[in-house]
Design a protein around this motif. Sequence first.
Motif, PDB file in Angstrom:
ATOM      1  N   GLY A   1      10.744 -15.143  -5.202  1.00 19.41           N
ATOM      2  CA  GLY A   1      11.616 -13.983  -5.093  1.00 19.41           C
ATOM      3  C   GLY A   1      11.737 -13.109  -6.315  1.00 19.41           C
ATOM      4  N   ARG A   2      11.015 -13.406  -7.389  1.00 20.01           N
ATOM      5  CA  ARG A   2      11.099 -12.580  -8.600  1.00 20.01           C
ATOM      6  C   ARG A   2      10.234 -11.333  -8.461  1.00 20.01           C
ATOM      7  N   GLN A   3      10.744 -10.197  -8.966  1.00 20.18           N
ATOM      8  CA  GLN A   3       9.974  -8.960  -9.000  1.00 20.18           C
ATOM      9  C   GLN A   3       9.208  -8.913 -10.315  1.00 20.18           C
ATOM     10  N   VAL A   4       7.876  -8.817 -10.235  1.00 23.61           N
ATOM     11  CA  VAL A   4       7.048  -8.924 -11.433  1.00 23.61           C
ATOM     12  C   VAL A   4       5.990  -7.821 -11.428  1.00 23.61           C
ATOM     13  N   PRO A   5       5.487  -7.442 -12.617  1.00 21.81           N
ATOM     14  CA  PRO A   5       4.347  -6.523 -12.661  1.00 21.81           C
ATOM     15  C   PRO A   5       3.100  -7.217 -12.134  1.00 21.81           C
ATOM     16  N   VAL A   6       2.162  -6.433 -11.609  1.00 24.44           N
ATOM     17  CA  VAL A   6       0.949  -6.988 -11.008  1.00 24.44           C
ATOM     18  C   VAL A   6      -0.264  -6.247 -11.569  1.00 24.44           C
ATOM     19  N   MET A   7      -1.323  -6.998 -11.874  1.00 19.33           N
ATOM     20  CA  MET A   7      -2.536  -6.418 -12.452  1.00 19.33           C
ATOM     21  C   MET A   7      -3.752  -7.216 -12.002  1.00 19.33           C
ATOM     22  N   HIS A   8      -4.860  -6.534 -11.792  1.00 16.27           N
ATOM     23  CA  HIS A   8      -6.144  -7.208 -11.618  1.00 16.27           C
ATOM     24  C   HIS A   8      -6.662  -7.560 -13.007  1.00 16.27           C
ATOM     25  N   ALA A   9      -6.161  -8.673 -13.538  1.00 15.88           N
ATOM     26  CA  ALA A   9      -6.506  -9.076 -14.899  1.00 15.88           C
ATOM     27  C   ALA A   9      -7.611 -10.126 -14.925  1.00 15.88           C
ATOM     28  N   CYS A  10      -8.227 -10.390 -13.777  1.00 14.93           N
ATOM     29  CA  CYS A  10      -9.277 -11.409 -13.719  1.00 14.93           C
ATOM     30  C   CYS A  10     -10.567 -10.876 -13.112  1.00 14.93           C
TER      31      CYS A  10
ATOM     32  N   GLY B   1       5.330  -6.553  -7.737  1.00 14.71           N
ATOM     33  CA  GLY B   1       5.312  -7.335  -6.510  1.00 14.71           C
ATOM     34  C   GLY B   1       6.326  -8.451  -6.592  1.00 14.71           C
ATOM     35  N   ARG B   2       6.538  -9.109  -5.482  1.00 15.77           N
ATOM     36  CA  ARG B   2       7.528 -10.176  -5.425  1.00 15.77           C
ATOM     37  C   ARG B   2       6.815 -11.526  -5.312  1.00 15.77           C
ATOM     38  N   THR B   3       7.163 -12.440  -6.187  1.00 13.34           N
ATOM     39  CA  THR B   3       6.571 -13.764  -6.170  1.00 13.34           C
ATOM     40  C   THR B   3       7.148 -14.599  -5.040  1.00 13.34           C
ATOM     41  N   ALA B   4       6.552 -15.772  -4.834  1.00 12.48           N
ATOM     42  CA  ALA B   4       7.000 -16.646  -3.753  1.00 12.48           C
ATOM     43  C   ALA B   4       8.445 -17.085  -3.937  1.00 12.48           C
TER      44      ALA B   4
ATOM     45  N   HIS C   1      -3.929  -0.580  -7.117  1.00 13.15           N
ATOM     46  CA  HIS C   1      -3.036  -1.136  -6.095  1.00 13.15           C
ATOM     47  C   HIS C   1      -3.233  -2.644  -5.965  1.00 13.15           C
ATOM     48  N   PRO C   2      -3.016  -3.415  -7.019  1.00 17.16           N
ATOM     49  CA  PRO C   2      -3.195  -4.867  -6.937  1.00 17.16           C
ATOM     50  C   PRO C   2      -2.079  -5.520  -6.138  1.00 17.16           C
ATOM     51  N   GLU C   3      -2.395  -6.679  -5.564  1.00 14.41           N
ATOM     52  CA  GLU C   3      -1.413  -7.425  -4.790  1.00 14.41           C
ATOM     53  C   GLU C   3      -1.480  -8.908  -5.160  1.00 14.41           C
ATOM     54  N   LEU C   4      -0.326  -9.548  -5.179  1.00 14.58           N
ATOM     55  CA  LEU C   4      -0.239 -10.948  -5.566  1.00 14.58           C
ATOM     56  C   LEU C   4      -0.834 -11.865  -4.491  1.00 14.58           C
ATOM     57  N   SER C   5      -1.089 -13.095  -4.890  1.00 16.87           N
ATOM     58  CA  SER C   5      -1.627 -14.111  -3.976  1.00 16.87           C
ATOM     59  C   SER C   5      -0.727 -14.252  -2.754  1.00 16.87           C
TER      60      SER C   5
ATOM     61  N   ALA D   1     -15.854 -13.116  -2.263  1.00 17.81           N
ATOM     62  CA  ALA D   1     -15.087 -12.413  -3.296  1.00 17.81           C
ATOM     63  C   ALA D   1     -13.608 -12.681  -3.034  1.00 17.81           C
ATOM     64  N   GLU D   2     -12.762 -12.411  -4.029  1.00 20.20           N
ATOM     65  CA  GLU D   2     -11.348 -12.744  -3.951  1.00 20.20           C
ATOM     66  C   GLU D   2     -10.495 -11.476  -3.859  1.00 20.20           C
ATOM     67  N   LEU D   3      -9.360 -11.593  -3.163  1.00 22.34           N
ATOM     68  CA  LEU D   3      -8.508 -10.437  -2.889  1.00 22.34           C
ATOM     69  C   LEU D   3      -7.347 -10.278  -3.861  1.00 22.34           C
ATOM     70  N   ASP D   4      -6.893 -11.356  -4.486  1.00 15.46           N
ATOM     71  CA  ASP D   4      -5.587 -11.346  -5.141  1.00 15.46           C
ATOM     72  C   ASP D   4      -5.638 -10.974  -6.613  1.00 15.46           C
ATOM     73  N   ALA D   5      -4.471 -10.550  -7.114  1.00 14.77           N
ATOM     74  CA  ALA D   5      -4.289 -10.181  -8.512  1.00 14.77           C
ATOM     75  C   ALA D   5      -3.261 -11.113  -9.143  1.00 14.77           C
ATOM     76  N   LEU D   6      -2.845 -10.795 -10.370  1.00 12.72           N
ATOM     77  CA  LEU D   6      -2.005 -11.691 -11.162  1.00 12.72           C
ATOM     78  C   LEU D   6      -0.669 -11.050 -11.534  1.00 12.72           C
ATOM     79  N   PRO D   7       0.365 -11.854 -11.787  1.00  7.35           N
ATOM     80  CA  PRO D   7       1.643 -11.311 -12.260  1.00  7.35           C
ATOM     81  C   PRO D   7       1.581 -11.009 -13.764  1.00  7.35           C
ATOM     82  N   VAL D   8       0.848  -9.957 -14.092  1.00 12.13           N
ATOM     83  CA  VAL D   8       0.606  -9.556 -15.489  1.00 12.13           C
ATOM     84  C   VAL D   8       0.897  -8.063 -15.605  1.00 12.13           C
ATOM     85  N   ALA D   9       1.551  -7.654 -16.696  1.00  9.33           N
ATOM     86  CA  ALA D   9       1.813  -6.237 -16.954  1.00  9.33           C
ATOM     87  C   ALA D   9       0.631  -5.644 -17.711  1.00  9.33           C
ATOM     88  N   GLU D  10      -0.047  -4.683 -17.106  1.00 10.56           N
ATOM     89  CA  GLU D  10      -1.258  -4.124 -17.703  1.00 10.56           C
ATOM     90  C   GLU D  10      -0.944  -3.337 -18.979  1.00 10.56           C
TER      91      GLU D  10
END
Length: 424
Positions: free
Chosen positions: A100-109, A95-98, A24-28, A74-83
């Motif tokens: 307004g784009r709908q993008v895949p989200v992943m804890h890639a970091c 998730g939706r970027t600032a 359940h990752p979430e964007l910044s 520790a950090e809460l946010d994830a990235l707009p990356v398709a796992e």
Amino acid sequence: MTTFVPTTAELARAAEFYLDLHRHPELSGAEERTAARFADRLADAGYRVIRGIGGHGVAAVLRNGAGPVVMLRAELDALPVAERTGLPYASTVTGRTADGRQVPVMHACGHDVHLACAAGAAAALAEARTGWRGTVLVVGQPAEETLSGARAMLADGLYRRFEPPSVVLAQHTAPLPAGMVAHGRGPVTAGSRTLRVVIHGRGGHAGAPQLAVDPVVAAAAVVLRLQSIVSQETSPAEQLVVTVGSLEAGGQGNVIPDRATLNVTVRGFTEQALERAAAAVRRIVRGEAVASGCPREPEFDEVSRSGVNTPDPALSQQVRTAHRQLFGAERVADWPPALATEDFPLFGDAGAELHGVPGIRTAYWMLGMVGPDQWAAAPGTGAAQKLAALPANHSPEFRPQVGMTLRTGISALFSAATACLARP
């Protein structure tokens, strides 16, 4: 030094938390669920928790007599990356970027790893209160990936709501073998400047380019010319990177757009190098705009900046010694400066102008996360070849080995914290 190694049950609890966060990752800036889950874990461990600091930021305090205030971040946010890991618990979230784009989200970091380790270490410190004195402050920071969350938490009074720390500790996953930690001797990560650049053209028909000024051509020339900042304007002995992370213009092939937008990041290890490179970006953009006959001056907006992450040498040596005593010298490596960036330094003395508390020392180390099977399968015969082939942070194939990574990360944070707290 008090040591701690998670039991099977404690490790299972940490793994359950990690897997939930990973699914359940979430964007910044949108880390509402992640923040709530982290806050609940800390409250369950006996900490006094405040939520919603600087956005979705979380801070929790545990006081245990007179002594230093030690902060774990520790950090809460994830990235707009398709796992693309193929794991059974892989993220399928969008998730939706600032903008307004709908993008895949992943804890890639690895921020999900960091949270699980911080929660595990916090619980262990609460259980081991007879072995230390002082105050533990645990922080879940939002929006690290946009380099805005630390500043937002501090501006919202993090160090006024709680007693300010004397020491701030953090760790970060890296494609090293799981079970290892690595410390720098000097800068650990770079400083950065990110600029949003708008080049103005004159829109028109693709069939009549002579009646328009094509900003795409100007932007393309800028992208190529920016490479000369490193190759022609920077000493070979100095580490500097200039990256065009995005170039957006127009929408269809038969229209010449009226503008092109670029996002450009410069990274280096001195403030002088960063300012020089950022000035060179502005100079080159202006020059190419003039050469292309653009009707308006280009626009520049500094989207983010971060300082060089140079931990306190004495504190870093103290933590390194604690890790060598806990893990053995063979599991504690040296870390060369990396051109990744962090807003972590703002929590320490580098942010004193912002938070008003001089003299806060920081320690920051890297946490290995590559499992034995992944290491063995990586092509190459030596460590350097394998490290170059393994998926790095921000890759869609980034996948920490859960058990050993969490076990080491929890123990590393716990031992670092107790090395800085007072003895009873």
